[in-house]
Write a protein that holds these residues in place. Structure first.
Motif, PDB file in Angstrom:
ATOM      1  N   GLU A   1       0.831  -1.203   0.000  1.00 18.89           N
ATOM      2  CA  GLU A   1       0.000   0.000   0.000  1.00 18.89           C
ATOM      3  C   GLU A   1       0.864   1.251   0.000  1.00 18.89           C
ATOM      4  OE1 GLU A   1      -2.526  -0.382   3.358  1.00 18.89           O
ATOM      5  OE2 GLU A   1      -3.905  -1.803   2.391  1.00 18.89           O
ATOM      6  N   LEU A   2       1.976   1.219   0.771  1.00 24.29           N
ATOM      7  CA  LEU A   2       2.888   2.362   0.815  1.00 24.29           C
ATOM      8  C   LEU A   2       3.490   2.608  -0.552  1.00 24.29           C
ATOM      9  CD1 LEU A   2       4.500   4.497   2.374  1.00 24.29           C
ATOM     10  CD2 LEU A   2       6.185   2.730   2.915  1.00 24.29           C
ATOM     11  N   SER A   3       3.892   1.504  -1.226  1.00 29.62           N
ATOM     12  CA  SER A   3       4.491   1.616  -2.553  1.00 29.62           C
ATOM     13  C   SER A   3       3.503   2.186  -3.559  1.00 29.62           C
ATOM     14  CB  SER A   3       4.977   0.238  -3.008  1.00 29.62           C
ATOM     15  OG  SER A   3       5.538   0.307  -4.291  1.00 29.62           O
ATOM     16  N   GLU A   4       2.212   1.785  -3.431  1.00 29.43           N
ATOM     17  CA  GLU A   4       1.191   2.267  -4.357  1.00 29.43           C
ATOM     18  C   GLU A   4       0.891   3.741  -4.135  1.00 29.43           C
ATOM     19  OE1 GLU A   4      -2.173  -0.237  -3.871  1.00 29.43           O
ATOM     20  OE2 GLU A   4      -1.245  -1.994  -4.808  1.00 29.43           O
ATOM     21  N   ASN A   5       1.001   4.190  -2.881  1.00 29.70           N
ATOM     22  CA  ASN A   5       0.665   5.574  -2.560  1.00 29.70           C
ATOM     23  C   ASN A   5       1.791   6.550  -2.901  1.00 29.70           C
ATOM     24  OD1 ASN A   5      -1.838   4.825  -1.568  1.00 29.70           O
ATOM     25  ND2 ASN A   5      -1.070   4.479   0.508  1.00 29.70           N
ATOM     26  N   VAL A   6       3.015   6.039  -3.044  1.00 27.18           N
ATOM     27  CA  VAL A   6       4.156   6.897  -3.350  1.00 27.18           C
ATOM     28  C   VAL A   6       4.163   7.228  -4.841  1.00 27.18           C
ATOM     29  CG1 VAL A   6       6.674   7.018  -3.444  1.00 27.18           C
ATOM     30  CG2 VAL A   6       5.558   6.007  -1.467  1.00 27.18           C
TER      31      VAL A   6
ATOM     32  N   LYS B   1       5.461   7.823  -8.464  1.00 29.21           N
ATOM     33  CA  LYS B   1       6.570   7.241  -9.219  1.00 29.21           C
ATOM     34  C   LYS B   1       6.775   8.017 -10.512  1.00 29.21           C
ATOM     35  CE  LYS B   1       6.064   2.547  -7.417  1.00 29.21           C
ATOM     36  NZ  LYS B   1       5.879   1.121  -7.744  1.00 29.21           N
ATOM     37  N   ARG B   2       8.036   8.341 -10.817  1.00 30.08           N
ATOM     38  CA  ARG B   2       8.367   9.097 -12.020  1.00 30.08           C
ATOM     39  C   ARG B   2       9.608   8.508 -12.670  1.00 30.08           C
ATOM     40  NH1 ARG B   2       7.143  15.310 -11.365  1.00 30.08           N
ATOM     41  NH2 ARG B   2       8.783  15.362 -12.940  1.00 30.08           N
ATOM     42  N   ALA B   3       9.684   8.644 -13.994  1.00 33.61           N
ATOM     43  CA  ALA B   3      10.829   8.101 -14.728  1.00 33.61           C
ATOM     44  C   ALA B   3      12.045   9.020 -14.672  1.00 33.61           C
ATOM     45  CB  ALA B   3      10.442   7.860 -16.184  1.00 33.61           C
TER      46      ALA B   3
END
Length: 229
Positions: A32-37, A39-41
């Protein structure tokens, strides 16, 4: 006796269930933490100070596209942050002859060579904070000027969405064709007598045989070697 064994079995079963449940909750929390953070290339992780030991503050997630867009609006370009020169000072003396004439932009921020801990820290702090402060003084939208705004904890960071790039035979063929079969651009050895890089046919090896993550003796790091090639 049988009653005691039965109770121990039940106790063991309940403990096992509890452990599995706790692990599942932990994994779910991380997911859930990973999904909420975000993300950019274009995220560049600034952790340069690691080569001097443990970091005093968290590494910085630098948004490259955000900065290049801002520079473009000010009619500035990459040279604002990246210096260049025909003879890179970053290249060890023993390799200068091998790269003579190359005029490339340094991937390092505001420097062409490796420096000491305090020098590197001052370069980042002075230039970044000064640029942000000047923009704020001109009533323009700008970046952070305090330590905690740049050095954020993991839960507040922007994560990179980039994936590791593999190098298979197909990519090798495309690179070879683009370089007009000049294998020496990537495959070479250092000749101790001439102090130059030389190509030895049928002895081609991986760049990583010599170029590691950080500078070692007279060998530049893999990242810089890739950019120069």
């Amino acid at each position: 006796m049988e009653k005691g064994k039965s109770m121990r079995r039940w106790a063991g079963f309940l403990i096992t269930v509890a452990i599995i449940s706790m692990c599942s909750i932990g994994v779910q929390g991380i997911a859930e933490l990973s999904e909420n953070v975000e993300k950019r290339a274009d995220v560049v992780t600034i952790d340069t100070m690691k080569i001097f030991g443990d970091l005093e503050r968290p590494e910085v997630a630098f948004l490259h596209d955000l900065h290049t867009d801002a520079l473009e609006k000010m009619k500035k370009d990459c040279s604002t942050c990246h210096l260049s020169g025909k003879n890179f000072e970053i290249i060890p003396d023993t390799l200068r002859a091998a790269v003579k004439g190359i005029d490339r932009m340094s991937p390092k921020f505001k420097r062409l060579r490796d420096m000491g801990r305090q020098e590197v820290m001052d370069i980042y702090h002075t230039n970044c904070i000064e640029c942000h402060t000047n923009m704020l003084a001109d009533s323009e939208k700008s970046g952070p000027v305090t330590c905690g705004e740049c050095h954020k904890e993991d839960e507040d960071k922007v994560m990179s969405s980039r994936q590791p790039a593999g190098f298979d035979k197909s990519l090798h063929f495309r690179h070879s064709k683009a370089q007009e079969n000049k294998c020496e651009r990537c495959h070479h050895e250092f000749d101790e007598k001439t102090k130059k890089l030389v190509y030895v046919k049928e002895k081609e090896g991986s760049c990583r045989y010599c170029h590691k993550k950080e500078t070692e003796e007279n060998r530049i790091p893999m990242q810089l070697a890739s950019h120069l090639s």
